[in-house]
Structure formats: structure tokens, C-alpha cells
Scaffold this motif. Sequence first.
Motif, short mmCIF file in Angstrom:
data_model
loop_
_atom_site.label_atom_id
_atom_site.label_comp_id
_atom_site.label_asym_id
_atom_site.label_seq_id
_atom_site.Cartn_x
_atom_site.Cartn_y
_atom_site.Cartn_z
N ARG A 31 0.88 -1.17 0.00
CA ARG A 31 0.00 0.00 0.00
C ARG A 31 0.91 1.22 0.00
O ARG A 31 1.70 1.40 0.93
N VAL A 32 0.84 2.02 -1.04
CA VAL A 32 1.71 3.18 -1.19
C VAL A 32 0.88 4.44 -1.41
O VAL A 32 -0.23 4.38 -1.93
N THR A 33 1.45 5.57 -1.01
CA THR A 33 0.77 6.85 -1.14
C THR A 33 1.75 7.86 -1.73
O THR A 33 2.92 7.88 -1.35
N GLY A 34 1.27 8.67 -2.66
CA GLY A 34 2.12 9.71 -3.23
C GLY A 34 1.33 10.65 -4.12
O GLY A 34 0.16 10.40 -4.44
N LYS A 35 1.99 11.73 -4.51
CA LYS A 35 1.39 12.73 -5.39
C LYS A 35 1.57 12.28 -6.84
O LYS A 35 2.66 11.86 -7.24
N ASN A 65 -10.50 8.45 -11.95
CA ASN A 65 -10.20 9.66 -12.71
C ASN A 65 -8.96 10.29 -12.10
O ASN A 65 -9.03 10.95 -11.07
N LEU A 66 -7.80 10.06 -12.70
CA LEU A 66 -6.53 10.54 -12.15
C LEU A 66 -6.23 11.96 -12.59
O LEU A 66 -6.38 12.30 -13.76
N ARG A 67 -5.79 12.78 -11.62
CA ARG A 67 -5.42 14.17 -11.89
C ARG A 67 -4.01 14.42 -11.40
O ARG A 67 -3.71 14.21 -10.21
N VAL A 68 -3.15 14.88 -12.30
CA VAL A 68 -1.77 15.22 -11.93
C VAL A 68 -1.79 16.28 -10.83
O VAL A 68 -2.57 17.23 -10.89
N GLY A 69 -0.97 16.06 -9.80
CA GLY A 69 -0.91 17.00 -8.68
C GLY A 69 -1.74 16.56 -7.49
O GLY A 69 -1.57 17.07 -6.39
N SER A 70 -2.65 15.61 -7.70
CA SER A 70 -3.47 15.10 -6.60
C SER A 70 -2.75 13.96 -5.88
O SER A 70 -1.84 13.35 -6.43
N LEU A 71 -3.17 13.70 -4.66
CA LEU A 71 -2.59 12.66 -3.84
C LEU A 71 -3.41 11.37 -3.98
O LEU A 71 -4.64 11.41 -3.91
N TYR A 72 -2.71 10.24 -4.17
CA TYR A 72 -3.39 8.96 -4.35
C TYR A 72 -2.74 7.89 -3.49
O TYR A 72 -1.55 7.94 -3.19
N GLN A 73 -3.56 6.91 -3.12
CA GLN A 73 -3.09 5.73 -2.41
C GLN A 73 -3.48 4.52 -3.26
O GLN A 73 -4.61 4.43 -3.73
N PHE A 74 -2.52 3.61 -3.45
CA PHE A 74 -2.75 2.42 -4.26
C PHE A 74 -2.38 1.18 -3.46
O PHE A 74 -1.42 1.19 -2.69
N ARG A 91 -4.61 -2.89 -7.71
CA ARG A 91 -5.94 -3.48 -7.75
C ARG A 91 -6.94 -2.57 -7.06
O ARG A 91 -8.15 -2.70 -7.23
N VAL A 92 -6.43 -1.61 -6.28
CA VAL A 92 -7.27 -0.63 -5.60
C VAL A 92 -6.56 0.72 -5.67
O VAL A 92 -5.33 0.78 -5.53
N GLY A 93 -7.32 1.76 -5.90
CA GLY A 93 -6.76 3.11 -5.89
C GLY A 93 -7.79 4.09 -5.41
O GLY A 93 -8.99 3.90 -5.63
N ARG A 94 -7.32 5.12 -4.72
CA ARG A 94 -8.25 6.14 -4.25
C ARG A 94 -7.55 7.48 -4.12
O ARG A 94 -6.34 7.54 -3.86
N ASN A 95 -8.31 8.53 -4.29
CA ASN A 95 -7.80 9.88 -4.12
C ASN A 95 -7.80 10.19 -2.63
O ASN A 95 -8.78 9.94 -1.94
N VAL A 96 -6.67 10.71 -2.14
CA VAL A 96 -6.55 11.04 -0.72
C VAL A 96 -6.04 12.48 -0.56
O VAL A 96 -5.17 12.76 0.25
N ASP A 97 -6.61 13.39 -1.36
CA ASP A 97 -6.15 14.78 -1.36
C ASP A 97 -6.17 15.44 0.02
O ASP A 97 -5.36 16.31 0.28
N GLY A 98 -7.06 15.05 0.91
CA GLY A 98 -7.13 15.68 2.23
C GLY A 98 -6.09 15.18 3.21
O GLY A 98 -5.97 15.70 4.32
N MET A 99 -5.32 14.17 2.83
CA MET A 99 -4.36 13.56 3.75
C MET A 99 -3.11 14.43 3.92
O MET A 99 -2.57 14.96 2.97
#
Length: 124
Positions: A31-35, A65-74, A91-99
Motif C-alpha cells: 500500500r503506497v501513497t504519493g502525489k 479519474n486521475l489528476r496530476v498533482g493530486s494525492l493517491y493511495q494504491f 488493484r485498488v486506488g483512491r484519491n486522498v487529497d485531504g491527507m
Amino acid sequence: MTSPNVPSGSLVILQQLNSSSPHFKQGASLRVTGKLQEYNVETAIAVIADGGATLAVDTQHLRLNLRVGSLYQFIGELSIQPSNEGILKARVGRNVDGMDLNLYQQSLMLLRQFQSDQSSHFNG
């Protein structure tokens, strides 16, 4: 009907995911998180970054829907390429911009310390 056992994905900070890391092995569930730094629509390859470290993520099985500059966790499995580069087959991805990434990383370090303390307590 029983469902297959799907691993949850070990929490890994991108800076710690290198060839000497115990998590850097073929098929490791992570499980990784990054911009999101870049995204290629044709190949469905995203590149996430955190603290100077980057990781390619294969997003072909996601409806996101991926947006450059947003934070995601996969969450997915690591595939080691012949060049010794890793690519996460998500296999799973989510936007975590508030993190807050700094707070997230601090909590991971505290969690690992707690788990280490518990392990030594029960084994000692």
C-alpha cells in the motif's frame, strides 16, 4: 462460497521502497501513497512521488479519474522489471487529497515502533 484470501498490502513509504528494502520483492502486496506526477492514458501507467522517491503504478484495472498533482493511495502487487525497477500492479486506488503526508508518515513510524515493542514483549 468462499472468497480467496487477498492480502491487505503492507504500508510502505516510497522513500523506503528500494532494492535493499524487505518489501522490494516480486509479488509483494503493498500500500503506497504519493502525489501523481504524471499519467500516460495509452499505457495506464501513473507515476507517484513522495520525498524525492517515485514509483510507477499500472492502473489498467482501476476505474479512477486521475489528476496530476493530486494525492493517491494504491494497493497492489509489486512487479520487479529486468532493469530492477519496481512497478505496482494496482488493484485498488483512491484519491486522498485531504491527507497530510507528513502526519501519515509519522503515524506509520509510531505504528511500526508499537508493533516492534509488542513483538519483543511477546517473544521475550
